[in-house]
Write a protein that holds these residues in place. Structure first.
Motif, short mmCIF file in Angstrom:
data_model
loop_
_atom_site.label_atom_id
_atom_site.label_comp_id
_atom_site.label_asym_id
_atom_site.label_seq_id
_atom_site.Cartn_x
_atom_site.Cartn_y
_atom_site.Cartn_z
N MET A 106 0.73 -1.11 -0.07
CA MET A 106 -0.01 0.17 -0.01
C MET A 106 0.86 1.03 0.02
N SER A 107 0.68 2.23 -0.76
CA SER A 107 1.47 3.50 -1.07
C SER A 107 1.03 4.30 0.13
N GLU A 108 2.10 4.90 0.39
CA GLU A 108 1.97 6.02 1.56
C GLU A 108 0.78 7.08 1.27
N GLU A 109 0.55 7.46 0.13
CA GLU A 109 -0.24 8.32 0.00
C GLU A 109 -1.70 7.70 0.13
N LEU A 110 -2.02 6.42 -0.14
CA LEU A 110 -3.12 5.87 0.04
C LEU A 110 -3.59 5.58 1.42
N ARG A 111 -2.17 5.14 2.12
CA ARG A 111 -2.55 5.06 3.64
C ARG A 111 -3.03 6.10 4.35
N GLU A 112 -2.41 7.35 3.74
CA GLU A 112 -2.87 8.70 4.56
C GLU A 112 -4.36 8.87 3.99
N LEU B 84 -6.69 6.75 3.53
CA LEU B 84 -7.65 5.87 4.25
C LEU B 84 -7.59 6.29 5.87
N SER B 85 -6.38 6.78 6.30
CA SER B 85 -6.49 7.23 7.78
C SER B 85 -7.26 8.48 8.11
N GLN B 86 -7.40 9.36 6.99
CA GLN B 86 -8.24 10.47 6.91
C GLN B 86 -9.61 9.99 7.06
N ILE B 87 -10.06 9.24 5.82
CA ILE B 87 -11.23 8.59 5.88
C ILE B 87 -11.83 7.91 7.30
N ILE B 88 -10.85 7.26 7.63
CA ILE B 88 -11.09 6.36 9.00
C ILE B 88 -11.48 7.46 10.02
N ALA B 89 -10.58 8.23 10.24
CA ALA B 89 -10.81 9.37 11.36
C ALA B 89 -12.27 10.02 11.13
N GLU B 90 -12.66 10.48 9.97
CA GLU B 90 -13.90 10.98 9.83
C GLU B 90 -15.09 10.14 10.10
N HIS C 224 -19.76 1.44 6.66
CA HIS C 224 -18.59 1.85 5.86
C HIS C 224 -17.51 2.05 6.50
N LEU C 225 -17.30 2.16 7.79
CA LEU C 225 -16.05 2.09 8.74
C LEU C 225 -15.53 0.84 8.50
N ALA D 195 -7.77 -1.08 4.50
CA ALA D 195 -6.74 -0.60 5.48
C ALA D 195 -5.83 -1.87 6.14
N GLY D 196 -6.55 -3.06 5.86
CA GLY D 196 -5.88 -4.46 6.44
C GLY D 196 -6.12 -4.52 7.79
N ARG D 197 -6.82 -3.65 8.58
CA ARG D 197 -7.29 -3.82 10.03
C ARG D 197 -8.57 -4.74 10.21
N VAL D 198 -8.22 -6.00 9.98
CA VAL D 198 -9.38 -6.84 9.81
C VAL D 198 -10.10 -7.16 11.22
N ASP D 199 -9.50 -7.17 12.43
CA ASP D 199 -10.14 -7.72 13.48
C ASP D 199 -11.13 -6.12 13.65
N GLU D 200 -10.69 -5.07 13.39
CA GLU D 200 -11.60 -3.86 13.70
C GLU D 200 -12.80 -3.91 12.58
N ALA D 201 -12.28 -4.35 11.42
CA ALA D 201 -13.58 -4.71 10.44
C ALA D 201 -14.72 -5.47 10.95
N ILE D 202 -13.98 -6.60 11.43
CA ILE D 202 -15.09 -7.64 11.89
C ILE D 202 -15.89 -6.88 13.00
N THR D 203 -15.25 -6.31 14.10
CA THR D 203 -15.98 -5.62 14.90
C THR D 203 -17.09 -4.49 14.42
N CYS D 204 -16.89 -4.04 13.56
CA CYS D 204 -17.65 -2.85 12.84
C CYS D 204 -18.92 -3.54 12.27
N LEU D 205 -18.56 -4.68 11.60
CA LEU D 205 -19.82 -5.46 10.73
C LEU D 205 -20.48 -6.00 11.68
N GLU D 206 -19.84 -6.78 12.68
CA GLU D 206 -20.72 -7.27 13.64
C GLU D 206 -21.69 -6.47 14.45
N LYS D 207 -20.93 -5.06 14.68
CA LYS D 207 -22.13 -4.18 15.28
C LYS D 207 -23.04 -3.55 14.36
#
Length: 209
Positions: free
Chosen positions: A1-7, A9-15, A32-33, A40-52
């Protein structure tokens, strides 16, 4: 993942995290979160959100589909199957849920069940090229060579430059003893970057000679 894409995604996640904090019962925001966490590859957090999201709305069809995809990727086939069956129960005409269930059955070598699921998927969405590709593979394994050719052609019609579609066609034609056309599609698959099985290529060329 490029640094630009990571940044980005970080901004979108924060919002999105801010939106979820302001409205924790918003299925759309939580879902959507979860999707962005997945990207972003944050799988555990993705599972938590989708379960929520499913806790908020147990009929959230897209949450079932995406959560099932994560569990399937992790090798938790039973959980993936349960979620896709729930998705079908909530929306019987969900092409993606039927396609996902077909893949689950195919992985377990339940070919008849896989075939039935794939056929329903393309009934509801005939443009799903991955399903036509999987259908061709299952039909070849079942020895239904005519139908395997038809499914491969459907995939080629959707994307003439699909290397896998041409490889599938080559295999189906090989079993139909149409060696000349099989070689043509094998060569096309190679031109498009597909790594053709060298043993299959040798058998084809041997029979063509």
């Amino acid at each position: 993942m490029s640094e630009e894409l990571r940044e980005d995604l970080s901004q979108i996640i924060a919002e999105l995290e801010k939106k979820c904090g302001q409205n924790p019962n918003s299925v759309m925001a939580v879902h959507h979160l979860g999707l962005v966490y997945m990207k972003a590859g944050r799988v555990d957090e993705a599972i938590t959100c989708l379960e929520k999201a499913l806790e908020i709305d147990d009929l959230s069809h897209e949450s079932m589909i995406n959560l099932g995809a994560i569990y399937f990727g992790q090798g938790n086939v039973a959980k993936a199957q349960e979620l896709n069956e729930r998705a079908i129960a909530s929306q019987p005409e969900s092409a993606q849920a039927h396609a996902n269930l077909g893949l689950i059955w195919q992985q377990q070598n339940e070919l008849d069940k896989a075939l039935a699921s794939y056929e329903k998927a393309v009934q509801y969405d005939p443009k799903l090229i991955t399903v036509w590709l999987n259908l061709a593979s299952v039909l070849t394994m079942k020895g239904e060579d005519d139908r395997a050719v038809e499914s491969s052609q459907k995939a080629i019609d959707i994307d003439p430059d699909s290397p896998l579609a041409h490889n599938n066609m080559a295999v189906a034609l090989y079993f139909k003893k149409n060696i000349k056309k099989a070689v043509h599609h094998m060569n096309r698959a190679k031109e498009l970057g597909y790594s053709v099985d060298p043993n299959f290529e040798a058998r084809l060329n041997e029979q063509l000679a």
